[in-house]
Write an enzyme that holds these catalytic residues in place. Structure first.
Site, PDB file in Angstrom:
ATOM      1  N   ASP A 173      61.326 -20.973   9.480  1.00 46.00           N
ATOM      2  CA  ASP A 173      61.575 -22.422   9.508  1.00 46.00           C
ATOM      3  C   ASP A 173      60.717 -23.054   8.415  1.00 46.00           C
ATOM      4  O   ASP A 173      59.765 -22.443   7.937  1.00 46.00           O
ATOM      5  CB  ASP A 173      61.186 -23.016  10.877  1.00 46.00           C
ATOM      6  CG  ASP A 173      61.942 -24.296  11.216  1.00 46.00           C
ATOM      7  OD1 ASP A 173      62.771 -24.270  12.148  1.00 46.00           O
ATOM      8  OD2 ASP A 173      61.705 -25.334  10.542  1.00 46.00           O
ATOM      9  N   ASN A 211      70.995 -20.459  11.635  1.00 52.91           N
ATOM     10  CA  ASN A 211      70.913 -21.585  12.566  1.00 52.91           C
ATOM     11  C   ASN A 211      70.329 -22.858  11.952  1.00 52.91           C
ATOM     12  O   ASN A 211      70.635 -23.958  12.407  1.00 52.91           O
ATOM     13  CB  ASN A 211      70.062 -21.148  13.771  1.00 52.91           C
ATOM     14  CG  ASN A 211      69.683 -22.300  14.658  1.00 52.91           C
ATOM     15  OD1 ASN A 211      70.495 -22.799  15.441  1.00 52.91           O
ATOM     16  ND2 ASN A 211      68.444 -22.786  14.526  1.00 52.91           N
ATOM     17  N   TYR A 236      77.501 -34.081   6.826  1.00 55.20           N
ATOM     18  CA  TYR A 236      77.363 -32.987   7.793  1.00 55.20           C
ATOM     19  C   TYR A 236      78.701 -32.263   7.965  1.00 55.20           C
ATOM     20  O   TYR A 236      78.781 -31.031   7.940  1.00 55.20           O
ATOM     21  CB  TYR A 236      76.899 -33.580   9.119  1.00 55.20           C
ATOM     22  CG  TYR A 236      76.590 -32.591  10.222  1.00 55.20           C
ATOM     23  CD1 TYR A 236      75.411 -31.856  10.196  1.00 55.20           C
ATOM     24  CD2 TYR A 236      77.458 -32.432  11.303  1.00 55.20           C
ATOM     25  CE1 TYR A 236      75.102 -30.968  11.226  1.00 55.20           C
ATOM     26  CE2 TYR A 236      77.156 -31.549  12.335  1.00 55.20           C
ATOM     27  CZ  TYR A 236      75.979 -30.822  12.289  1.00 55.20           C
ATOM     28  OH  TYR A 236      75.682 -29.941  13.316  1.00 55.20           O
ATOM     29  N   LYS A 246      79.748 -28.246   7.570  1.00 56.68           N
ATOM     30  CA  LYS A 246      80.083 -27.420   8.738  1.00 56.68           C
ATOM     31  C   LYS A 246      81.491 -26.824   8.600  1.00 56.68           C
ATOM     32  O   LYS A 246      81.733 -25.700   9.042  1.00 56.68           O
ATOM     33  CB  LYS A 246      79.916 -28.225  10.031  1.00 56.68           C
ATOM     34  CG  LYS A 246      78.440 -28.538  10.349  1.00 56.68           C
ATOM     35  CD  LYS A 246      77.594 -27.272  10.493  1.00 56.68           C
ATOM     36  CE  LYS A 246      76.170 -27.545  10.926  1.00 56.68           C
ATOM     37  NZ  LYS A 246      75.363 -26.329  11.125  1.00 56.68           N
TER      38      LYS A 246
END
Ligand SMILES: NC(=O)c1ccc[n+]([C@@H]2O[C@H](COP(=O)([O-])OP(=O)(O)OC[C@H]3O[C@@H](n4cnc5c(N)ncnc54)[C@H](O)[C@@H]3O)[C@@H](O)[C@H]2O)c1
Length: 246
Positions: A38, A87, A152, A156
């Site tokens: 991360d 993720n 976004y 996606k």
């Protein structure tokens, strides 16, 4: 019951909080060894709390050199890479006329480029290993239209598209590629630091199953797609949205 990820080595990005952190804990509980990454330092504390089965690195998924270092460190620590969970993600909604180029590019860099670089970086190791499973976290916004989230949404759908093409391209090497499409899930991305926002209560009323989702609702499908249980599943979209998309 046998552990479902026994002997597997997984890289999970965006694992400092939310869904990624939950997946890291669940993967270790299921017998996997994990390299969790991360941009936030909390990921280092999470790895410590998971013991010998976990390692962590500070890692910006949009940086190709850092990806090389992450894969090398996973192999150094655990000998191979079986699973990649792409993720890490960002979400900054707004109407199209109020979406800056910088916001659009930021979404591209993390959600789309980051996913591509992750796959590109792990595939050589997976080929050497005789196969693998790549789980891309897309969204309901990667399956149907929503207002006020153009940046976004574009990324996606790109993740959904990459999943399809690469499932075909990588199948001859025993590498499966699938996408996960959560509806609204209660994590810091949505709830913010103060917890459940008022708008979530309103949205819950519109979900056929009558509630917003939890990280538990996402982790089981991720384990399924990561594991050998889904050995004949590739290029699929697995949706967990309480029926919102129906
Ligand atoms: N929460 C939802 O309602 C929802 C719905 C559909 C899809 N998703 C997707 O699920 C995934 C996980 O989201 P979440 O809800 O746990 O959100 P979250 O904000 O709690 O977690 C996302 C993590 O990604 C990390 N991250 C951001 N930029 C990064 C970068 N450049 N490099 C590495 N890490 C980075 C963040 O630091 C954070 O820890 C995301 O891809 C998100 O788009 C979430």
């Amino acid at each position: 019951m046998a552990k479902r990820l026994q002997g597997k080595v997984a890289i999970i990005t965006g694992a400092a909080q939310g869904q990624g952190a939950h997946e890291a804990k669940a993967f270790v509980a299921e017998g996997a060894k994990v390299m969790i990454t991360d941009v936030k330092a909390e990921v280092l504390d999470l790895a410590k709390s998971l013991g010998d089965d976990a390692r962590a690195m500070i890692h910006d998924v949009s940086d190709e050199d850092q990806w090389q270092a992450v894969v090398a460190a996973a192999i150094d620590a655990f000998g191979k890479v079986d699973i990649l969970v792409n993720n890490a993600g960002i979400f900054s909604p707004g109407p199209v006329t109020e979406t800056s180029k910088a916001t659009f590019v930021a979404h591209f860099n993390v959600n789309q480029l980051g996913t591509f670089l992750g796959i590109k970086s792990v595939v050589p190791a997976m080929k050497e290993n005789g196969g693998g499973s790549i789980v891309n976290i897309s969204s309901g916004a990667g399956q149907r239209g929503y207002p006020d989230m153009v940046a976004y949404q574009a990324t996606k759908y790109a993740v959904t598209g990459m999943t399809k093409g690469l499932a075909r391209e990588l199948a001859p090497f025993g590498i499966r590629v699938n996408s996960i499409h959560p509806g609204l899930i209660e994590t810091p991305m949505i709830a913010g630091p103060e917890g459940k926002a008022d708008f979530m209560v309103e949205i819950a009323k519109t979900v056929p199953l009558g509630r917003i989702g939890s990280t538990d609702d996402v982790v089981e499908p991720v384990i399924y797609l990561a594991s050998d249980m889904s050995g004949y599943v590739t290029g699929s979209e697995m949706t967990m949205d309480g029926g919102t998309g129906l």
